[in-house]
Design a protein around this motif. Structure first.
Motif, PDB file in Angstrom:
ATOM      1  N   GLY A 270     -15.497 -20.516  -9.338  1.00  0.00           N
ATOM      2  CA  GLY A 270     -16.979 -20.678  -9.328  1.00  0.00           C
ATOM      3  C   GLY A 270     -17.497 -20.474  -8.202  1.00  0.00           C
ATOM      4  O   GLY A 270     -17.334 -19.507  -7.287  1.00  0.00           O
TER       5      GLY A 270
ATOM      6  N   GLN B  95     -17.554 -26.279 -16.110  1.00  0.00           N
ATOM      7  CA  GLN B  95     -17.964 -25.733 -14.646  1.00  0.00           C
ATOM      8  C   GLN B  95     -17.005 -26.421 -13.558  1.00  0.00           C
ATOM      9  O   GLN B  95     -16.635 -25.620 -12.690  1.00  0.00           O
ATOM     10  CB  GLN B  95     -19.399 -26.291 -14.508  1.00  0.00           C
ATOM     11  CG  GLN B  95     -20.140 -25.564 -13.409  1.00  0.00           C
ATOM     12  CD  GLN B  95     -20.068 -26.237 -12.146  1.00  0.00           C
ATOM     13  OE1 GLN B  95     -19.377 -27.456 -11.973  1.00  0.00           O
ATOM     14  NE2 GLN B  95     -20.510 -25.874 -10.903  1.00  0.00           N
TER      15      GLN B  95
ATOM     16  N   CYS C 290     -24.906 -26.071 -14.247  1.00  0.00           N
ATOM     17  CA  CYS C 290     -24.750 -26.442 -15.528  1.00  0.00           C
ATOM     18  C   CYS C 290     -26.310 -26.418 -16.217  1.00  0.00           C
ATOM     19  O   CYS C 290     -26.150 -25.974 -17.610  1.00  0.00           O
ATOM     20  CB  CYS C 290     -24.406 -27.888 -15.562  1.00  0.00           C
ATOM     21  SG  CYS C 290     -22.560 -28.157 -15.120  1.00  0.00           S
TER      22      CYS C 290
ATOM     23  N   LEU D 239     -20.514 -19.518 -18.487  1.00  0.00           N
ATOM     24  CA  LEU D 239     -21.019 -20.734 -18.976  1.00  0.00           C
ATOM     25  C   LEU D 239     -22.043 -20.338 -20.181  1.00  0.00           C
ATOM     26  O   LEU D 239     -21.877 -21.056 -21.263  1.00  0.00           O
ATOM     27  CB  LEU D 239     -21.513 -21.875 -18.001  1.00  0.00           C
ATOM     28  CG  LEU D 239     -20.564 -22.542 -17.211  1.00  0.00           C
ATOM     29  CD1 LEU D 239     -21.303 -23.349 -15.989  1.00  0.00           C
ATOM     30  CD2 LEU D 239     -19.221 -23.401 -17.857  1.00  0.00           C
TER      31      LEU D 239
END
Length: 270
Positions: free
Chosen positions: A216, A207, A78, A141
């Motif tokens: 992911g 996420q 992140c 992302l």
């Protein structure tokens, strides 16, 4: 600082939780002696106990250890994606707002196209095309949140460019590049940094959602979203496999939301 924390208990709580999470990320070995990858089929699907605080999963791995070690991977993905999005989107936004003209129009329309997609849908599209992996998750992302940073940086650059001190700098003979770097950029960067704090909970949720969908971080590497995904088939008779990683996501997102609200209030008072 202490007086301010007393006046803003939500900020105090948010900072305390964030500091604790930072310690967990930096020193996971302080909190558990189990390996997040150690398999013990004889202890599979055991409930929470003194030996296994959060129980075990379907192959006997300690859920608490996987959540503790998964915090590092989850939050680093992140933070890395957010930093890349802030650098790319913020950089283009500052240049676009400062120069204006066709460049501003072209980049603005491109940002509008990306923003027309819901973040989760765009993330699924990018990871679906590139394939599920940690790197591709961070890239997805980044793509999702570059336009958000572009718009906030562009707005800040337009506002700063129209101020008197920029005209004074031009009158004194400073070049456009020096004005952009030394004057406009340094005043827009705080807006971009504040946006990082505000968007972090949203990035964490996206996420985790992509990890839950299997797009992911891939097993057996521990990641909060993938741990949720692994526990969905056992939700009825082993709910701890999903409940505790979900609670970790909730508490972390809440902590950053509390901090971001306090930061926003501070900027609004200026």
């Amino acid at each position: 600082m202490l007086r301010r924390l007393r006046r803003e208990p939500d900020l105090a709580v948010g900072l305390a939780i964030t500091a604790f999470i930072a310690v967990v990320v930096l020193f996971p070995g302080l909190f558990t002696g189990y390996s997040p990858l150690a398999i013990n089929v004889d202890k599979s699907l055991e409930g929470p106990s003194a030996l296994h605080l959060f129980g075990t999963d379907d192959v006997g791995r300690d859920v608490f250890a996987r959540i503790v070690y998964g915090a590092r991977i989850t939050l680093l993905v992140c933070a890395g994606a957010l930093a890349a999005a802030a650098f790319i989107g913020g950089g283009f936004g500052i240049v676009s707002g400062f120069l204006g003209g066709r460049i501003d129009m072209l980049l603005g329309r491109l940002a509008d196209v990306v923003l027309s997609f819901p973040p989760i849908i765009l993330g699924i599209m990018v990871t679906g095309i590139l394939g599920p992996s940690t790197t591709n998750l961070a890239l997805a992302l980044t793509v999702v949140y570059v336009p958000s940073f572009y718009r906030i940086a562009r707005s800040g650059a337009i506002s700063e460019t129209g101020r008197t001190y920029v005209e004074a700098a031009r009158s004194s003979g400073l070049g456009e590049s020096r004005i952009l770097v030394n004057h406009v950029t340094r005043n827009v960067v705080p807006l971009v940094l504040m946006q990082c704090v505000v968007l972090f909970p949203l990035v964490l949720q996206i996420q985790s959602a992509l990890g839950f969908l299997g797009l992911g971080v891939q097993p057996p590497t521990p990641d909060w979203g993938s741990i949720l995904q692994q526990g969905k088939d056992y939700i009825l008779f082993a709910p701890w496999m999903s409940a505790f990683p979900g609670l970790a996501i909730l508490i972390t997102a809440l902590a950053f939301m509390l901090v971001s609200r306090a930061v926003q209030r501070r900027f609004d008072r200026r």
